[in-house]
Design an enzyme around this catalytic site. Structure first.
Site, PDB file in Angstrom:
ATOM      1  N   TYR A 109     -25.007  22.254  23.194  1.00 52.01           N
ATOM      2  CA  TYR A 109     -24.721  24.382  23.110  1.00 52.01           C
ATOM      3  C   TYR A 109     -26.745  24.671  23.784  1.00 52.01           C
ATOM      4  O   TYR A 109     -27.037  24.141  23.403  1.00 52.01           O
ATOM      5  CB  TYR A 109     -24.811  24.195  21.622  1.00 52.01           C
ATOM      6  CG  TYR A 109     -25.187  25.870  21.121  1.00 52.01           C
ATOM      7  CD1 TYR A 109     -24.490  26.405  20.971  1.00 52.01           C
ATOM      8  CD2 TYR A 109     -26.381  26.312  21.413  1.00 52.01           C
ATOM      9  CE1 TYR A 109     -23.826  27.247  21.085  1.00 52.01           C
ATOM     10  CE2 TYR A 109     -26.091  27.482  20.260  1.00 52.01           C
ATOM     11  CZ  TYR A 109     -24.860  28.394  20.384  1.00 52.01           C
ATOM     12  OH  TYR A 109     -25.118  29.185  20.270  1.00 52.01           O
ATOM     13  N   GLU A 197     -25.384  33.248  25.813  1.00 47.93           N
ATOM     14  CA  GLU A 197     -24.598  31.954  25.038  1.00 47.93           C
ATOM     15  C   GLU A 197     -23.745  31.013  26.288  1.00 47.93           C
ATOM     16  O   GLU A 197     -23.059  31.458  26.935  1.00 47.93           O
ATOM     17  CB  GLU A 197     -23.608  31.893  23.933  1.00 47.93           C
ATOM     18  CG  GLU A 197     -23.794  30.767  23.280  1.00 47.93           C
ATOM     19  CD  GLU A 197     -22.615  31.696  21.527  1.00 47.93           C
ATOM     20  OE1 GLU A 197     -21.442  31.824  22.368  1.00 47.93           O
ATOM     21  OE2 GLU A 197     -22.784  30.713  20.725  1.00 47.93           O
TER      22      GLU A 197
END
Ligand code: ADP
Ligand code: MG
Length: 386
Positions: A109, A197
């Site tokens: 992530y 993101e």
């Protein structure tokens, strides 16, 4: 302003942030063409909507033949995709991304956000990519790395390494990872992003790093200096009432209660929503007509709220300053003549030219209830809906 994954990936390519080969497709025919251009299988068929969680909702599927591409594209195009981010009503899929399937060794992530508290850009990263990052943050916050970048200094070499080591990037991929993160930071700053993101950022079995997903949100207040980005806006993905309000420069956000409210000034609007809630009712929207609204804007604000079926009563709270009460009252009367007001309306008005404003409303013979102060207004509006 949010954009689609396929648009974000096209921008990433320009900034040398590596992404898989792929192309957008708006029909089954185009999906097959895109897949043929990739020159091999598996390919991944990905629904393009402005919400995450598509994989779990059935909007991301692997195809190992052209027949499968055809079937999956047919299934996903036109489906109503429900994810934890779309709400129960889901989102109609009108676009696809057809992408080369990757051999995933590890899903990580990585995100960049504006952090108001420290007035910096924060990089958040975790070894626990691919899954719900909200859960990782709630249950195992120590597994999220945070590195704060001073926007005046820019991203430093040691910070790139800090994130890379934290993610346990293998030595063979470290240089490529550092370049990716440094380029992503350049992209973020150059385009006035508020969030980028990548979930997941992947490590492949041959030690490559790639952005497999891409979510980008631009600061709408900075869009005036990025004319090129405005073309990426997809009105299909936005709330139709909010799109309508934006045409008249009204600050409007659709919420899920049943008390509509029209207020001038964002702070007063927040306070009005609190006081509605406090009186036992729930606001249906946030609507700030702004300090210097014209009577045309007031009229449109009324029309947009009255067009909303869930609104059962309307609270108008105006403090006449730059927007004088008489101008406001004229807007209300025009709106009422054109649209007709068929729900209870409570008006609390104070400030510049208030007597003139009240006279205009009284003379118009509209069915309005006036309130003498804010708590009186809240009581009356709660009584109207409860
Ligand atoms: P979402 O976050 O909306 O669910 P993603 O783009 O993250 O959508 O895709 C969900 C999952 O599908 C990923 O975590 C990954 O495991 C898989 N996936 C997505 N794109 C590819 C690809 N090009 N090759 C292989 N697997 C993929
Ligand atoms: Mg994802």
């Amino acid at each position: 302003m949010k954009i689609h994954e396929y648009q974000a990936k096209e921008l990433f390519r320009k900034y040398n942030v590596p992404v898989p080969d792929g192309n957008a497709a708006f029909s089954v025919e185009e999906a097959k063409e895109s897949a043929a251009n990739l020159g091999g299988f598996p390919v991944v068929v990905k629904a393009q909507i402005h919400a995450g969680g598509r994989g779990k909702g059935g909007g991301v599927k692997l195809a190992s033949s052209m027949e499968e591409v055809e079937t999956l594209a047919g299934q996903i195009l036109g489906m109503t995709l429900v994810t934890h981010q779309t709400g129960p009503e889901g989102k109609l899929v009108k676009k696809l991304l057809i992408e080369a399937g990757q051999k995933i060794e590890k899903e990580l992530y990585l995100s960049l956000l504006v952090d108001r508290a420290t007035a910096s850009i924060v990089i958040m990263a975790s070894r626990d990519g691919g899954m719900d990052i909200e859960e990782v943050a709630a249950n195992t916050p120590e597994r999220i790395i945070k590195v704060y970048i001073d926007p005046l200094m820019g991203i430093q070499g040691y910070q790139l390494r800090q994130v890379g080591f934290g993610l346990e990037i293998p030595p063979a991929a470290m240089k490529q990872f550092s370049q990716l993160l440094s380029n992503l930071y350049k992209f973020f700053i150059a385009n006035d992003c508020s969030m980028v993101e990548i979930n997941p950022l992947i490590l492949t079995s041959d030690d490559k790093v790639l952005a497999l997903d891409a979510k980008v949100d631009f600061d709408s207040n900075a869009l005036y200096r990025h004319k090129d980005l405005m073309g990426l806006r997809d009105l299909d993905e936005e709330d139709p009432l909010e799109v309508e309000a934006s045409k008249f420069n009204l600050n409007y956000i659709n919420l899920d209660g049943n008390v509509g409210n029209i207020v001038n000034g964002a702070g007063l609007a927040m306070a009005t929503m609190d006081i509605i809630k406090n009186a036992g009712a729930t606001p249906a929207n946030f609507m700030d007509v702004g300090g210097g609204a014209t009577s045309e804007q007031v009229e449109n604000a009324f029309r947009i709220i009255l067009d909303d079926d869930k609104v059962k009563a309307l609270l108008v709270n105006i403090f006449g300053g730059i927007l004088r009460c008489d101008i406001f009252a004229r807007g209300v009367v025009d709106a009422a003549r054109k649209t007709g007001i068929d729900i209870p309306v409570v008006v609390r008005m104070e400030g510049t030219n208030v007597d003139e404003g009240k006279k205009i409303l009284d003379d118009a013979g509209l069915n309005l209830t006036s309130a003498f102060d804010l708590s009186d207004a809240a009581r009356k509006i709660a009584a109207a809906v409860n």
